[in-house]
Motif scaffolding. Structure first.
Motif, mmCIF file in Angstrom:
data_model
loop_
_atom_site.group_PDB
_atom_site.id
_atom_site.type_symbol
_atom_site.label_atom_id
_atom_site.label_comp_id
_atom_site.label_asym_id
_atom_site.label_seq_id
_atom_site.Cartn_x
_atom_site.Cartn_y
_atom_site.Cartn_z
ATOM 1 N N LYS A 46 -5.093 -12.012 2.420
ATOM 2 C CA LYS A 46 -5.803 -10.811 1.964
ATOM 3 C C LYS A 46 -7.266 -11.106 1.688
ATOM 4 O O LYS A 46 -8.133 -10.272 1.892
ATOM 5 N N ASN A 93 -2.852 -0.245 8.243
ATOM 6 C CA ASN A 93 -2.851 -1.472 7.441
ATOM 7 C C ASN A 93 -2.205 -2.624 8.188
ATOM 8 O O ASN A 93 -2.673 -3.761 8.121
ATOM 9 N N ALA A 138 -9.656 -1.935 3.331
ATOM 10 C CA ALA A 138 -8.524 -1.149 2.821
ATOM 11 C C ALA A 138 -8.979 0.236 2.375
ATOM 12 O O ALA A 138 -8.255 1.231 2.548
ATOM 13 N N ILE A 140 -9.418 2.365 5.380
ATOM 14 C CA ILE A 140 -8.114 2.741 5.941
ATOM 15 C C ILE A 140 -7.544 3.946 5.201
ATOM 16 O O ILE A 140 -6.992 4.868 5.809
ATOM 17 N N TYR A 153 0.827 -1.199 0.000
ATOM 18 C CA TYR A 153 0.000 0.000 0.000
ATOM 19 C C TYR A 153 0.864 1.253 0.000
ATOM 20 O O TYR A 153 0.547 2.246 -0.646
#
Length: 713
Positions: A582, A557, A590, A593, A51
């Motif tokens: 994942k 994360n 995600a 986030i 990320y």
């Protein structure tokens, strides 16, 4: 040393921009897919994570351009030191296409549009050709071959909308504007936002409508359109984003925006819903590609909010004929701005949410403690302001009440390079005179400074409906007289289109102030307009915000999307383990986030900006007192060459031809501000004259450089 630093920063910006463009071009290829997957696999076990890698490669180049650009603009000289030679770059800025539908387009703009279209075609071709080679059936849908192909076609149109969205918000930045690097002001860059928004909605509608069509013909529409999947594209989020985008686009059409501005203004704030649901629909990987513009826009919005607090008060006002009002505002003595700058003003007693832009008519080199602007009261908001001022004029109170206003800006060009020409031709229509008032005052104030070069000859063409509108020139009336003692020459030609022939002169009209009414207001504010923070300060704030975002992005994360650690003997199995890990976490986690990290980073930077702003205001000296308001100028002896013509419009062919004879061998800057029809007429004339110069290549023939000033009043 300064020039060397500017060259280095310029080269660095070009390299970053080229790298970001190359990323978009290579992204549809199999080569990039292979390289990128390998890079992500290497980044996963690191603290930075995949990320962080996505943010650094896809988003940060745009942020880096903003940071380096601020430093570059800080070092760039504000005033033109030397004349610039005629070049092909100058020719690219002149009008190439003049059309009532598309407006005035320069060669540079057409080139950029052409390259962007080529990029969209390349992206679409590369994606769709690869899809057709590896056509895979959708497990949840039983589709025929043509339906499957058409679904892929629809999907790839979504990527074209994504490319438009990546650039969509950049043209409407104010304080953090990247377009200042190109010398393009906010009001002129808004049309790029309109073009990109229209293209984005077009591609998104094809994407969403075609997908719904395939679901409909395959009898899966009820099952698919309401799905909020755990992983992958969230269809419902995409549908909400599309509907929201369509509402924003429809209400922004000129027919609605001009007649129902408030309706347009409020519905356009649905962009928050649009961006959030786009994030949930596209996923974090695609969102990083468009996040650079969103990041800068969010920070720009908050900085503007902080800058407009606390409110100040109008010092005085003058009411001119044709419902025009001049407002005088207190300004901090240290605030400097370039000519043609604009401010955004909100008057809470009229509307607590609406902001309107106005050209500053004064020069910061002349007026240290005040700034002025002229408002043409045609619309609903400006008419309310006109009635408010008139109510104070008609009242019998000894002390007029305070009218609080909130101010953003000034925003203007980083330099005054548009004043580098040997001669200037200024063409104004009606209230379009306002940016030229600041230009003329700046030129006059600079004559005592031999360090800088300014035009030695200026001709002002002013087209108005009524001769009474000439009084708007009152602030420059001293410049129209006693020209023998000046190092520059100003000629005024007024064209009154809706009055019969009269023997009245420019001096008589300017000195007839019987129809001008003035009012001074009470003030309860000890705050003067300070303007935006310094460029270096904003560069530091953007850098700090991006660092905070990465820190919280990586931390959150690692907390909520943990990656399973592997033993050395399990390296071969690691990729599959990571995929399984994942898959256990919904994709929207995600997304949340990213959203949370952005909010936290922006909040932290906002608190720091508020603290610094508060410390700056504490050191501020009190604003100008009421007795220091702007006085009405009375015109003295005037040159006979100033003309006033009744009953007709100017013949720009004749005006340009006369200017050619008077300024042989010089570069002429042509600046126009007014109705679109007048801009197009001047642009066509400038276009023909410039083409004639290019064909003859004669150094003794003047070259016309066209600039259109796009401001709202």
């Amino acid at each position: 040393m300064e020039n060397t630093a500017l060259v280095i920063l310029k080269m660095l910006m070009i390299l970053i921009c080229a790298a970001w463009i190359a990323l978009w071009i290579l992204k549809p290829t199999n080569l990039w897919t292979k390289i990128w997957h390998e890079a992500e696999d290497r980044a996963r076990p690191t603290l930075f994570g995949y990320y962080g890698l996505n943010f650094a490669v896809s988003t940060f180049p745009v942020i880096a351009l903003a940071i380096i650009g601020f430093v570059y603009l800080h070092l760039l000289p504000r005033k033109p030191r030397i004349r610039q030679a005629r070049s092909s770059a100058t020719a690219l800025s002149n009008p190439l296409v003049v059309n009532s539908i598309v407006g005035i387009l320069s060669s540079f703009e057409i080139l950029l549009v052409f390259l962007f279209v080529i990029f969209l075609v390349w992206t679409y071709y590369a994606r769709i050709s690869n899809d057709f080679k590896k056509l895979m059936p959708v497990k949840s849908l039983k589709l025929d071959t043509w339906q499957l192909k058409y679904l892929r076609v629809a999907t790839r149109f979504g990527l074209l909308a994504e490319a438009c969205l990546a650039l969509l918000l950049l043209p409407i930045l104010r304080g953090l504007s990247l377009f200042r690097l190109l010398g393009i002001q906010f009001e002129a860059s808004v049309r790029y936002h309109i073009w990109l928004g229209t293209a984005m909605i077009f591609f998104a509608t094809i994407h969403g409508g075609s997908t719904l069509f395939v679901w409909g013909v395959s009898h899966h529409i009820q099952d698919e359109m309401w799905r909020w999947q755990k992983t992958g594209r969230i269809y419902l989020a995409g549908e909400i984003a599309l509907v929201t985008g369509l509402v924003m686009w429809i209400t922004s059409l000129p027919q609605i925006r001009r007649k129902k501005f408030e309706f347009f203004y409020y519905t356009h704030h649905l962009y928050i819903i649009f961006l959030i649901f786009f994030l949930f629909h596209a996923g974090d990987r695609h969102f990083y590609m468009v996040f650079g513009g969103i990041f800068l826009f969010g920070l720009d919005k908050l900085l503007r909010f902080i800058q407009s607090r606390p409110e100040t008060c109008i010092l005085s006002a003058r009411v001119f004929p044709s419902k025009a009002i001049e407002l005088i505002l207190p300004k901090h003595a240290g605030l400097k701005f370039t000519p043609t700058s604009v401010i955004f003003m909100k008057i809470p007693s009229i509307s607590k949410f609406q902001w309107h832009s106005f050209s500053i008519t004064s020069s910061s080199s002349v007026d240290d403690q005040t700034m002025s602007l002229i408002v043409k009261c045609d619309g609903e908001w400006t008419s309310s302001l006109y009635q408010m001022i008139h109510a104070e004029l008609d009242s019998d109170a000894d002390q007029m009440r305070c009218i609080p206003v909130a101010i953003e800006g000034p925003y203007g060009p980083a330099t005054m390079d548009f004043l580098r020409y040997d001669s200037l031709l200024l063409v104004a229509g009606g209230i379009g005179i306002t940016p030229f008032l600041s230009i003329l005052q700046e030129i006059a104030s600079a004559q005592s400074n031999r360090k800088y070069r300014f035009p030695s000859k200026v001709q002002l063409i002013y087209v108005i409906k009524s001769s009474q509108e000439i009084c708007l020139l009152n602030s420059i009336s001293p410049l129209l007289s006693n020209q023998q003692s000046k190092k520059w020459h100003l000629t005024l030609k007024v064209f009154v289109t809706q009055e019969e022939q009269s023997s009245v002169t420019v001096r008589e009209v300017l000195n007839d102030l019987s129809f001008v009414r003035a009012v001074r207001f009470g003030t309860q504010s000890n705050y003067a307009v300070n303007g935006p923070e310094s460029l270096i300060w904003m560069a530091a704030l953007v850098g700090i915000t991006s660092i905070l975002f990465v820190i919280f992005l990586v931390s959150l994360n690692h907390i909520f999307v943990p990656v399973e650690k592997k033993l050395p003997s399990e390296k071969l199995a690691a990729p599959s383990e990571k995929v399984v890990s994942k898959e256990k976490t919904p994709s929207w986690v995600a997304d949340l986030i990213i959203l949370s990290s952005f909010i936290i980073a922006i909040t932290g930077s906002t608190l720091m900006a508020i603290l610094l702003r508060w410390r700056r205001l504490k050191k501020q000296t009190p604003p100008v007192s009421l007795n220091q308001g702007k006085a009405v100028q009375v015109l003295g002896p005037i040159e006979e060459e100033h003309e006033i013509n009744f009953g007709g419009r100017p013949n720009f062919e004749e005006i340009f031809s006369e200017l050619e004879k008077e300024t042989a061998g010089s570069d002429i800057g042509v600046l126009v501000c007014g109705p679109e029809s007048m801009k197009e007429s001047v642009a066509k004339t400038s276009q023909r004259k410039s083409q004639c110069f290019m064909m003859n290549a004669n150094k003794d023939k003047p070259y016309f450089n066209f600039h259109s000033l796009n401001f709202t009043f």
